[in-house]
Enzyme design. Structure first.
Site, PDB file in Angstrom:
ATOM      1  N   GLY A  29       0.937  -0.588   0.454  1.00 19.13           N
ATOM      2  CA  GLY A  29      -0.154   0.276   0.094  1.00 19.13           C
ATOM      3  C   GLY A  29       0.809   1.117   0.246  1.00 19.13           C
ATOM      4  CG  ASP A  30      -0.516   4.768  -1.267  1.00 22.10           C
ATOM      5  OD1 ASP A  30      -0.505   4.725  -0.432  1.00 22.10           O
ATOM      6  OD2 ASP A  30      -0.612   6.410  -1.686  1.00 22.10           O
ATOM      7  CG  ASN A  33       4.989   0.150   0.451  1.00 24.93           C
ATOM      8  OD1 ASN A  33       4.081  -0.715  -0.275  1.00 24.93           O
ATOM      9  ND2 ASN A  33       4.097   0.445  -1.869  1.00 24.93           N
ATOM     10  CG  ASN A 168       0.429   8.240  -5.180  1.00 14.67           C
ATOM     11  OD1 ASN A 168       0.908   8.480  -6.449  1.00 14.67           O
ATOM     12  ND2 ASN A 168       1.478   7.053  -4.142  1.00 14.67           N
ATOM     13  NE  ARG A 170      -1.634   4.759  -8.478  1.00 19.09           N
ATOM     14  CZ  ARG A 170      -0.904   5.413  -8.023  1.00 19.09           C
ATOM     15  NH1 ARG A 170      -0.821   6.383  -8.633  1.00 19.09           N
ATOM     16  NH2 ARG A 170       0.494   4.982  -7.603  1.00 19.09           N
ATOM     17  CB  SER A 233      15.849  18.139 -11.619  1.00 23.51           C
ATOM     18  OG  SER A 233      15.471  18.861 -12.792  1.00 23.51           O
ATOM     19  N   GLY A 260       8.173   6.019  -6.500  1.00 21.66           N
ATOM     20  CA  GLY A 260       7.627   7.186  -5.252  1.00 21.66           C
ATOM     21  C   GLY A 260       7.555   7.501  -3.857  1.00 21.66           C
ATOM     22  CG  ASP A 261       4.434   4.067  -2.585  1.00 19.45           C
ATOM     23  OD1 ASP A 261       4.071   5.218  -3.176  1.00 19.45           O
ATOM     24  OD2 ASP A 261       3.808   2.739  -2.830  1.00 19.45           O
TER      25      ASP A 261
HETATM   26  P1  ADP Z   1       6.093   8.136  -8.958  1.00 20.70           P
HETATM   27  O1  ADP Z   1       6.292   6.797  -8.366  1.00 20.70           O
HETATM   28  O2  ADP Z   1       5.401   8.867  -7.465  1.00 20.70           O
HETATM   29  O3  ADP Z   1       5.666   7.956 -10.239  1.00 20.70           O
HETATM   30  P2  ADP Z   1       8.385   9.454  -9.707  1.00 20.70           P
HETATM   31  O4  ADP Z   1       8.166   8.063 -11.130  1.00 20.70           O
HETATM   32  O5  ADP Z   1       8.473  10.304 -10.020  1.00 20.70           O
HETATM   33  O6  ADP Z   1       7.573   8.544  -8.813  1.00 20.70           O
HETATM   34  O7  ADP Z   1       9.743   8.649  -8.723  1.00 20.70           O
HETATM   35  C1  ADP Z   1      10.216   9.080  -7.698  1.00 20.70           C
HETATM   36  C2  ADP Z   1      11.912   9.558  -7.417  1.00 20.70           C
HETATM   37  O8  ADP Z   1      12.224   8.515  -7.813  1.00 20.70           O
HETATM   38  C3  ADP Z   1      11.865  10.155  -8.739  1.00 20.70           C
HETATM   39  O9  ADP Z   1      12.036  11.650  -8.192  1.00 20.70           O
HETATM   40  C4  ADP Z   1      13.333   9.761  -8.652  1.00 20.70           C
HETATM   41  O10 ADP Z   1      14.870  10.082  -7.763  1.00 20.70           O
HETATM   42  C5  ADP Z   1      13.448   7.989  -8.542  1.00 20.70           C
HETATM   43  N1  ADP Z   1      13.376   7.823  -9.880  1.00 20.70           N
HETATM   44  C6  ADP Z   1      12.721   7.241 -10.825  1.00 20.70           C
HETATM   45  N2  ADP Z   1      13.368   6.889 -12.251  1.00 20.70           N
HETATM   46  C7  ADP Z   1      14.215   6.962 -11.897  1.00 20.70           C
HETATM   47  C8  ADP Z   1      16.031   6.705 -12.922  1.00 20.70           C
HETATM   48  N3  ADP Z   1      14.930   6.155 -14.463  1.00 20.70           N
HETATM   49  N4  ADP Z   1      16.692   6.896 -12.225  1.00 20.70           N
HETATM   50  C9  ADP Z   1      16.898   7.157 -11.439  1.00 20.70           C
HETATM   51  N5  ADP Z   1      15.755   7.617 -10.524  1.00 20.70           N
HETATM   52  C10 ADP Z   1      15.102   7.473 -10.067  1.00 20.70           C
END
Ligand code: ADP
Length: 313
Positions: A29-30, A33, A168, A170, A233, A260-261
């Site tokens: 669960g988000d 986790n 988050n 959904r 970034s 993200g979690d």
């Molecule tokens: P969510 O699960 O909320 O969609 P994101 O995809 O934005 O989350 O990713 C959350 C964090 O995970 C990012 O801010 C980054 O720090 C890290 N992250 C995600 N993808 C990568 C990647 N390919 N390489 C390095 N870090 C990553």
């Protein structure tokens, strides 16, 4: 000692990674986790409470066992005699694509407000320093329970509890975008810290960049904002003062489930430990990077602690 509560739903997971489907049972669960990752990072230096409701059955007992193994506190975990935990299946098809099927309507966690409101006073919530919840924690509540949740949030905010929110989003859990926007706008206005992803704001508010997300949330008065954008970034905003944190893309991405979690867990643990927003965002990116290089939402303890040794807070 610092004391954070994470509020949301933990479900029973039956995940399959191969054909013919054979399922391995777990829990996920988000915010759950996130709670696990916070606790693994802060260790004994802070208490992490899981605020939720589960059933009174064998599977729910297993969750308590897992929480004990992960050193999560269950003082704010309610047990329902009538409802059970939500459950979902992960199936894979011939191409290895995963699909999810949920049985979570009317789960025990959806009734959390009834348990909270059955307390004579909210005194026990005055013990916590901060409360973290997500858009999923909101989406599973009925309309009237959501109204009660806003009053609860306002009450504990009055006690000095810091409010932390990750939208988050959904779409399938909401009765349309307008319902989600309305709830998120209230949550943003009540929050001290917001940890959104750019994609959520693209879908709901037409944002085109992390800057657009920052514009929106600063305007609502959020003082601490950390905007995730996958391998791009990270944008941080502290009382309107912005900075960009570079993410070093992982060479090998195995599974982005719960990136993200894990990021939220790393971030909140570092803030609990007194790190600056910038230091916490850097640490969070490293925690997320570890998680995406392993299969599943929760990395095994050994690999995770080895990663923390290499990339300490
Ligand atoms: P969510 O699960 O909320 O969609 P994101 O995809 O934005 O989350 O990713 C959350 C964090 O995970 C990012 O801010 C980054 O720090 C890290 N992250 C995600 N993808 C990568 C990647 N390919 N390489 C390095 N870090 C990553």
């Amino acid at each position: 000692m610092k004391n954070i509560a994470v509020m949301g739903e933990c479900m029973v997971e039956f995940g399959s990674a191969e054909l013919p489907q054979t399922y391995k049972q777990g829990f996920a669960g988000d915010v759950f986790n996130t709670g696990i990752y916070i606790k693994r990072c802060v260790e004994q230096k802070a208490t992490v409470n899981f605020l939720s409701a589960i059933g009174n059955d064998e599977l729910s007992d297993q969750l308590i066992k897992l929480m004990t193994q992960e050193n999560l506190n269950n003082d704010l975990l309610y047990r329902s005699n009538t409802e059970k935990m939500g459950l979902y299946l992960i199936n894979v098809d011939d191409e290895g694509e995963r699909s999810f099927t949920y049985w979570r309507k009317d789960s025990a966690a959806t009734k959390i407000m009834q348990f909270i409101e059955s307390e004579e006073t909210f005194d026990k919530f005055a013990q916590i320093d901060s409360l973290f919840f997500s858009g999923i924690s909101l989406a599973i509540l009925s309309e009237s329970d959501l109204t009660s949740f806003w009053s609860f949030l306002a009450s504990i905010k009055n006690f000095g509890v810091k409010i932390i929110f990750d939208p988050n989003y959904r779409p399938t859990l909401w009765q349309g975008e307008e319902a989600a926007r309305k709830a998120f706008n209230i949550a943003f206005s009540l929050s001290d810290v917001v940890l959104p992803g750019v994609e959520d704001h693209m879908a709901l508010y037409g944002a085109k960049s992390a800057e657009d997300v920052a514009d929106y949330l600063e305007e609502l008065g959020v003082e601490e904002i950390v905007i995730k954008n996958g391998p791009e970034s990270i944008l941080i905003s502290e009382k309107g003062k912005r900075a960009i944190i570079d993410v070093i893309p992982a060479h090998k991405v195995v599974d982005t489930t719960s990136a993200g979690d894990a990021f939220n867990g790393g971030y909140l643990s570092a803030r609990i430990m007194g790190r600056s927003i910038e230091q916490a965002a850097l640490f969070a990116a490293n925690v997320a990077k570890c998680v995406i290089q392993h299969k599943g939402a929760i990395v095994d303890k050994k690999s995770f602690s080895e990663h923390l040794t290499k990339f300490p807070m």
